[in-house]
Design a protein around this motif. Structure first.
Motif, short mmCIF file in Angstrom:
data_model
loop_
_atom_site.label_atom_id
_atom_site.label_comp_id
_atom_site.label_asym_id
_atom_site.label_seq_id
_atom_site.Cartn_x
_atom_site.Cartn_y
_atom_site.Cartn_z
N TYR A 1 0.83 -1.21 0.00
CA TYR A 1 0.00 0.00 0.00
C TYR A 1 0.87 1.26 0.00
N LEU A 2 1.93 1.23 0.81
CA LEU A 2 2.79 2.40 0.88
C LEU A 2 3.48 2.67 -0.45
N ARG A 3 3.57 1.64 -1.33
CA ARG A 3 4.12 1.84 -2.66
C ARG A 3 3.01 2.14 -3.66
N LEU A 4 2.00 1.24 -3.74
CA LEU A 4 0.94 1.40 -4.73
C LEU A 4 0.01 2.56 -4.38
N GLY A 5 -0.22 2.77 -3.08
CA GLY A 5 -1.09 3.85 -2.68
C GLY A 5 -0.57 5.20 -3.13
N PRO A 6 0.63 5.60 -2.67
CA PRO A 6 1.18 6.88 -3.14
C PRO A 6 1.39 6.92 -4.66
N HIS A 7 1.76 5.77 -5.24
CA HIS A 7 1.97 5.75 -6.69
C HIS A 7 0.66 6.03 -7.42
N THR A 8 -0.43 5.40 -6.96
CA THR A 8 -1.74 5.66 -7.55
C THR A 8 -2.15 7.11 -7.36
N ILE A 9 -1.99 7.60 -6.14
CA ILE A 9 -2.39 8.98 -5.84
C ILE A 9 -1.58 9.96 -6.68
N LEU A 10 -0.25 9.80 -6.69
CA LEU A 10 0.59 10.74 -7.41
C LEU A 10 0.41 10.65 -8.92
N SER A 11 0.36 9.41 -9.43
CA SER A 11 0.25 9.26 -10.89
C SER A 11 -1.09 9.80 -11.40
N MET A 12 -2.18 9.52 -10.66
CA MET A 12 -3.47 10.03 -11.10
C MET A 12 -3.56 11.54 -10.94
N LEU A 13 -2.96 12.07 -9.88
CA LEU A 13 -2.93 13.52 -9.69
C LEU A 13 -2.13 14.20 -10.81
N PHE A 14 -0.91 13.68 -11.06
CA PHE A 14 -0.08 14.26 -12.11
C PHE A 14 -0.77 14.15 -13.47
N TRP A 15 -1.36 12.98 -13.73
CA TRP A 15 -2.03 12.76 -15.01
C TRP A 15 -3.19 13.75 -15.19
N ASP A 16 -3.99 13.88 -14.15
CA ASP A 16 -5.15 14.76 -14.23
C ASP A 16 -4.73 16.21 -14.44
N GLU A 17 -3.72 16.66 -13.69
CA GLU A 17 -3.27 18.04 -13.83
C GLU A 17 -2.61 18.30 -15.18
N LEU A 18 -1.81 17.34 -15.65
CA LEU A 18 -1.17 17.49 -16.96
C LEU A 18 -2.21 17.53 -18.08
N ARG A 19 -3.28 16.74 -17.92
CA ARG A 19 -4.34 16.75 -18.94
C ARG A 19 -5.07 18.09 -18.95
N LYS A 20 -5.27 18.64 -17.78
CA LYS A 20 -5.90 19.96 -17.73
C LYS A 20 -5.06 20.99 -18.47
N LEU A 21 -3.75 20.97 -18.19
CA LEU A 21 -2.86 21.93 -18.85
C LEU A 21 -2.84 21.72 -20.36
N ALA A 22 -2.79 20.44 -20.78
CA ALA A 22 -2.76 20.15 -22.21
C ALA A 22 -4.07 20.56 -22.87
N GLY A 23 -5.19 20.29 -22.21
CA GLY A 23 -6.49 20.66 -22.76
C GLY A 23 -6.63 22.17 -22.90
N ARG A 24 -6.18 22.89 -21.88
CA ARG A 24 -6.28 24.35 -21.94
C ARG A 24 -5.37 24.93 -23.02
N ALA A 25 -4.19 24.34 -23.16
CA ALA A 25 -3.27 24.80 -24.21
C ALA A 25 -3.86 24.59 -25.58
N GLN A 26 -4.56 23.46 -25.77
CA GLN A 26 -5.21 23.20 -27.05
C GLN A 26 -6.31 24.22 -27.33
N HIS A 27 -7.09 24.55 -26.30
CA HIS A 27 -8.16 25.52 -26.47
C HIS A 27 -7.61 26.90 -26.80
N GLN A 28 -6.52 27.28 -26.14
CA GLN A 28 -5.92 28.58 -26.39
C GLN A 28 -5.32 28.63 -27.80
N GLY A 29 -4.74 27.50 -28.23
CA GLY A 29 -4.15 27.42 -29.55
C GLY A 29 -5.18 27.49 -30.65
N SER A 30 -6.39 26.99 -30.35
CA SER A 30 -7.46 27.01 -31.37
C SER A 30 -8.25 28.31 -31.34
#
Length: 318
Positions: free
Chosen positions: A289-318
């Motif tokens: 848990y101490l490995r998979l738990g933080p890994h799940t939390i961090l990876s999903m957090l990073f993924w979600d935030e990176l997707r937000k940034l990428a999505g907003r950049a696409q909208h601004q570019g269009s």
């Protein structure tokens, strides 16, 4: 380039869109970043899961006792750098497996599968299976490198690899291309159930947290909370498969490439149950848990935030 919803869960943030190819890069990057922080826990978890494998039930010395004591034991035996054993192989695995996994999941969302009843579970499982197959050689090497330690503290079979390239070359020369997929039969079910639980529960948990309105709707804390809830489900369903997968990857093989200890997933499950007891299927649960738990939390957090940034950049570019 076709676009896919950034989140299968309903809500205003689902309007952010990224291309599946971008999801491949973002998913791989997010999980590699999380791996840097969680790899020491993976080393400890691997040692705990291999402990007792080569001895009769109840007769083996316990070199690793609990999480804190095991961290200390690894540091004493291998030095502080030993806590990052197999990091290069771990990063390779995370990049390959999660790049494929998030790409396939993104394609499934684009096709509308995630909007169907049970769609996120099916999409997560299929994406996880494909990712696990592609990343299996890297996981094989990672497990064998992380098991290496001094003779007095050794658990499980010891493979004399020097590094990732040496390990890949040695396995290739000794057993050919097929040898690089040793243990894949245990890895695919492990990642299938983990991926299905992770992606489905993250989407649902994130939507539920938003509905409660405890946090600002667009805050990174929403993704953090969703990842924390998801992590419990992931560890619960993955741990038995994770123990089996570790054993299958690390076992020695004969000249024909057959495992000397286990004949496959079912054989490994039965032998662990009979020789070490049913609770052995949850060996290393705390570190898992101490490995998979933080890994799940961090990876999903990073993924979600990176997707937000990428999505907003696409909208601004269009």
């Amino acid at each position: 380039m076709p676009l896919t919803r950034a989140q299968p869960a309903p809500g205003p943030e689902a309007m952010e869109t990224v291309a599946p190819a971008v999801d491949l890069v973002l998913g791989a990057s997010a999980c590699c970043l999380a791996c840097v922080f969680t790899n020491p826990l993976e080393v400890v978890k691997t040692r705990l899961q291999l402990q007792g494998e080569l001895q009769a039930r109840g007769t083996y010395p316990r070199h690793y006792r609990g999480f804190v004591a095991s961290v200390v034991a690894v540091a004493r035996a291998d030095g502080l750098c030993g806590l990052q054993k197999g990091l290069a192989a771990g990063l390779l695995y995370q990049g390959l497996m999660n790049g494929v996994r998030f790409y396939c999941y993104s394609l499934a969302c684009q096709a509308g599968l995630a909007q169907q009843p049970g769609g996120t579970v099916v999409a997560g499982a299929v994406a996880g299976a494909l990712g696990a197959f592609v990343g299996s050689p890297a996981y094989l090497v990672k497990t064998q490198l992380q098991a290496q330690t001094v003779a007095a503290m050794a658990v499980g079979h010891q493979h004399p690899h020097q590094n990732v390239l040496d390990a890949l070359g040695t396995i290739w020369r000794q057993r050919g291309l097929v040898g690089l997929w040793q243990g894949v039969g245990g890895a695919v079910p492990r990642v299938m159930v983990g991926s299905a639980a992770q992606l489905a529960t993250f989407a649902s948990a994130k939507a539920w947290v938003q509905e409660q309105q405890w946090l600002p709707e667009d805050s990174w804390l929403v993704a953090l909370a969703g990842g924390m809830i998801s992590s419990v489900a992931v560890v619960t369903v993955m741990t038995p498969f994770d123990v089996v997968s570790t054993r299958l990857y690390n076992q020695p093989v004969d000249g024909a490439g057959r495992g000397r200890l286990y004949g496959g997933l079912a054989d490994c499950l039965v032998k662990i149950w009979r020789q070490e007891g049913p609770l052995a299927l949850y060996k290393g649960l705390g570190p898992t848990y101490l490995r998979l738990g933080p890994h799940t939390i961090l990876s999903m957090l990073f993924w979600d935030e990176l997707r937000k940034l990428a999505g907003r950049a696409q909208h601004q570019g269009s």
